[in-house]
Scaffold this active site. Sequence first.
Site, PDB file in Angstrom:
ATOM      1  N   ARG A 139      -6.334 -15.853   1.337  1.00 16.55           N
ATOM      2  CA  ARG A 139      -5.138 -15.108   0.931  1.00 16.55           C
ATOM      3  C   ARG A 139      -4.503 -15.936  -0.352  1.00 16.55           C
ATOM      4  NH1 ARG A 139      -3.453 -16.666   6.240  1.00 16.55           N
ATOM      5  NH2 ARG A 139      -1.353 -15.976   5.634  1.00 16.55           N
TER       6      ARG A 139
ATOM      7  N   ARG B  20       3.156 -23.157  11.371  1.00 19.41           N
ATOM      8  CA  ARG B  20       4.073 -21.777  11.384  1.00 19.41           C
ATOM      9  C   ARG B  20       3.703 -21.208  12.641  1.00 19.41           C
ATOM     10  NH1 ARG B  20       3.947 -17.332   6.915  1.00 19.41           N
ATOM     11  NH2 ARG B  20       1.642 -17.010   7.365  1.00 19.41           N
TER      12      ARG B  20
ATOM     13  N   ARG C  17       1.412  -6.377  -4.372  1.00 21.03           N
ATOM     14  CA  ARG C  17       0.478  -7.663  -4.699  1.00 21.03           C
ATOM     15  C   ARG C  17      -0.478  -7.374  -5.968  1.00 21.03           C
ATOM     16  NH1 ARG C  17      -0.400 -10.932   0.728  1.00 21.03           N
ATOM     17  NH2 ARG C  17       0.986  -9.963   1.768  1.00 21.03           N
TER      18      ARG C  17
ATOM     19  N   LYS D 166       8.588 -17.433   1.608  1.00 22.91           N
ATOM     20  CA  LYS D 166       9.182 -15.978   1.273  1.00 22.91           C
ATOM     21  C   LYS D 166       9.866 -15.299   2.453  1.00 22.91           C
ATOM     22  CE  LYS D 166       5.211 -14.417   0.264  1.00 22.91           C
ATOM     23  NZ  LYS D 166       4.598 -15.562   0.629  1.00 22.91           N
TER      24      LYS D 166
ATOM     25  N   ARG E   9      -0.074 -16.794  14.007  1.00 25.16           N
ATOM     26  CA  ARG E   9      -0.799 -15.736  13.398  1.00 25.16           C
ATOM     27  C   ARG E   9      -2.306 -15.858  13.441  1.00 25.16           C
ATOM     28  NH1 ARG E   9       2.411 -14.111   8.006  1.00 25.16           N
ATOM     29  NH2 ARG E   9       0.140 -13.696   7.420  1.00 25.16           N
TER      30      ARG E   9
HETATM   31  P1  ADP Z   1       0.528 -13.570   3.833  1.00 28.11           P
HETATM   32  O1  ADP Z   1       1.403 -13.246   2.664  1.00 28.11           O
HETATM   33  O2  ADP Z   1       0.600 -14.762   4.458  1.00 28.11           O
HETATM   34  O3  ADP Z   1      -1.083 -13.324   3.487  1.00 28.11           O
HETATM   35  P2  ADP Z   1       1.445 -10.930   4.975  1.00 28.11           P
HETATM   36  O4  ADP Z   1       2.382 -11.246   6.371  1.00 28.11           O
HETATM   37  O5  ADP Z   1       2.354 -10.607   3.903  1.00 28.11           O
HETATM   38  O6  ADP Z   1       0.651 -12.558   4.796  1.00 28.11           O
HETATM   39  O7  ADP Z   1       0.313  -9.963   5.207  1.00 28.11           O
HETATM   40  C1  ADP Z   1      -0.551 -10.175   6.178  1.00 28.11           C
HETATM   41  C2  ADP Z   1      -1.512  -9.346   5.877  1.00 28.11           C
HETATM   42  O8  ADP Z   1      -1.171  -7.741   5.664  1.00 28.11           O
HETATM   43  C3  ADP Z   1      -2.378  -9.278   4.584  1.00 28.11           C
HETATM   44  O9  ADP Z   1      -3.273 -10.537   4.705  1.00 28.11           O
HETATM   45  C4  ADP Z   1      -2.968  -8.004   4.070  1.00 28.11           C
HETATM   46  O10 ADP Z   1      -4.421  -7.866   5.007  1.00 28.11           O
HETATM   47  C5  ADP Z   1      -2.175  -7.039   4.715  1.00 28.11           C
HETATM   48  N1  ADP Z   1      -0.909  -6.662   3.441  1.00 28.11           N
HETATM   49  C6  ADP Z   1       0.286  -7.363   3.499  1.00 28.11           C
HETATM   50  N2  ADP Z   1       0.847  -6.589   2.433  1.00 28.11           N
HETATM   51  C7  ADP Z   1      -0.011  -6.242   1.645  1.00 28.11           C
HETATM   52  C8  ADP Z   1      -0.004  -5.514   0.597  1.00 28.11           C
HETATM   53  N3  ADP Z   1       1.010  -5.505  -0.372  1.00 28.11           N
HETATM   54  N4  ADP Z   1      -1.158  -4.964   0.059  1.00 28.11           N
HETATM   55  C9  ADP Z   1      -2.371  -4.824   0.741  1.00 28.11           C
HETATM   56  N5  ADP Z   1      -2.227  -5.750   1.916  1.00 28.11           N
HETATM   57  C10 ADP Z   1      -1.321  -6.136   2.453  1.00 28.11           C
HETATM   58  P1  ADP Z   2       5.601 -17.070   3.643  1.00 22.11           P
HETATM   59  O1  ADP Z   2       6.346 -16.047   4.067  1.00 22.11           O
HETATM   60  O2  ADP Z   2       6.050 -17.369   2.093  1.00 22.11           O
HETATM   61  O3  ADP Z   2       4.120 -17.119   3.740  1.00 22.11           O
HETATM   62  P2  ADP Z   2       7.178 -18.564   5.511  1.00 22.11           P
HETATM   63  O4  ADP Z   2       8.632 -18.112   5.456  1.00 22.11           O
HETATM   64  O5  ADP Z   2       6.567 -17.784   6.997  1.00 22.11           O
HETATM   65  O6  ADP Z   2       6.575 -18.349   4.446  1.00 22.11           O
HETATM   66  O7  ADP Z   2       7.084 -20.008   5.852  1.00 22.11           O
HETATM   67  C1  ADP Z   2       5.947 -20.614   6.042  1.00 22.11           C
HETATM   68  C2  ADP Z   2       6.107 -21.910   6.992  1.00 22.11           C
HETATM   69  O8  ADP Z   2       6.807 -22.888   6.425  1.00 22.11           O
HETATM   70  C3  ADP Z   2       6.924 -21.459   8.262  1.00 22.11           C
HETATM   71  O9  ADP Z   2       6.340 -22.293   9.620  1.00 22.11           O
HETATM   72  C4  ADP Z   2       8.373 -21.893   7.889  1.00 22.11           C
HETATM   73  O10 ADP Z   2       9.211 -22.203   9.059  1.00 22.11           O
HETATM   74  C5  ADP Z   2       7.999 -23.172   6.879  1.00 22.11           C
HETATM   75  N1  ADP Z   2       8.892 -23.443   5.962  1.00 22.11           N
HETATM   76  C6  ADP Z   2       9.601 -22.175   5.061  1.00 22.11           C
HETATM   77  N2  ADP Z   2      10.360 -22.770   4.296  1.00 22.11           N
HETATM   78  C7  ADP Z   2      10.467 -24.161   4.345  1.00 22.11           C
HETATM   79  C8  ADP Z   2      10.983 -25.331   3.758  1.00 22.11           C
HETATM   80  N3  ADP Z   2      11.728 -25.145   2.562  1.00 22.11           N
HETATM   81  N4  ADP Z   2      10.431 -26.663   4.053  1.00 22.11           N
HETATM   82  C9  ADP Z   2       9.664 -26.737   4.983  1.00 22.11           C
HETATM   83  N5  ADP Z   2       9.008 -25.750   5.805  1.00 22.11           N
HETATM   84  C10 ADP Z   2       9.506 -24.379   5.422  1.00 22.11           C
END
Ligand code: ADP
Ligand code: ADP
Length: 213
Positions: A165, A122, A88, A13, A154
């Site tokens: 998650r 990542r 979410r 994403k 992270r």
């Molecule tokens: P991921 O999608 O990998 O879980 P994000 O970077 O989107 O990670 O979010 C990291 C953390 O920030 C989440 O695990 C949560 O604790 C918080 N967070 C992010 N977006 C939201 C949301 N829309 N509502 C509640 N908590 C959120």
């Molecule tokens: P999200 O925001 O959905 O959690 P990220 O964009 O951070 O996902 O991508 C997760 C990991 O996968 C990162 O390390 C990114 O560089 C890698 N990645 C993203 N898209 C692809 C793809 N199409 N093929 C392989 N690796 C990918």
Amino acid sequence: MKLIIFGPQGSGKGTQAELIARRRNIPYISTGDIFRYNLKQQTGLGEKIAEYVNQGLLVPDELTNEVVNDRLNQPDCVTGFILDGYPRNQFQLDFLIRLHAIDWAVVIELDDLEAIKRLGGRLACKCGLSYHLQFNPPTQPNICNKCGGELFKREDDQAAAIKQRLAIYHEQTEPLINFFDQQHKLILVNGNQSIEDVYQEIDKKLAAKEGRI
Ligand code: ADP
Ligand code: ADP
Ligand code: ZN
């Protein structure tokens, strides 16, 4: 254009949202990045959210909605935006659609096993870009191509927090996709392709929806 991007953690994403934002000249808004920034800067908001973010739990909705509302009221969002990581759950969706008319919801489909593999490699940057040790390495090891910042893993990208998650995603976020489907605003893409191919699929489908082709 007002867009939301959905998909499980690791589906790409953030990677795709950044490309879409850059090529369409709209701001990329990630609630996760906003929260991590506040944690790092040790702001008042950072203090309130630390325990949730570090455990992979959702930050309370009222707080999250307020943060998003403030961001979407900034002048750069007038022409559009792409939201990643928000809404979410149903409560956040209800809040958002009362305030903004969303044009399209893009959903990146990828199974959990594949997503988990990606998260293991990542590397994140404070500017919001993410890289991958093998699939999308930075030009110089550990340095962001865009801002020169030092890349980091992270804290929540370890097995227990990832599982937590993903479970929350399937339980609370995935059901929101129906709402956009019923409104014929859904764009489904196959996440199991190269980064550029996923982008091309999104772009083609957006163009078709907008009547450009
Ligand atoms: P991921 O999608 O990998 O879980 P994000 O970077 O989107 O990670 O979010 C990291 C953390 O920030 C989440 O695990 C949560 O604790 C918080 N967070 C992010 N977006 C939201 C949301 N829309 N509502 C509640 N908590 C959120
Ligand atoms: P999200 O925001 O959905 O959690 P990220 O964009 O951070 O996902 O991508 C997760 C990991 O996968 C990162 O390390 C990114 O560089 C890698 N990645 C993203 N898209 C692809 C793809 N199409 N093929 C392989 N690796 C990918
Ligand atoms: Zn950077």
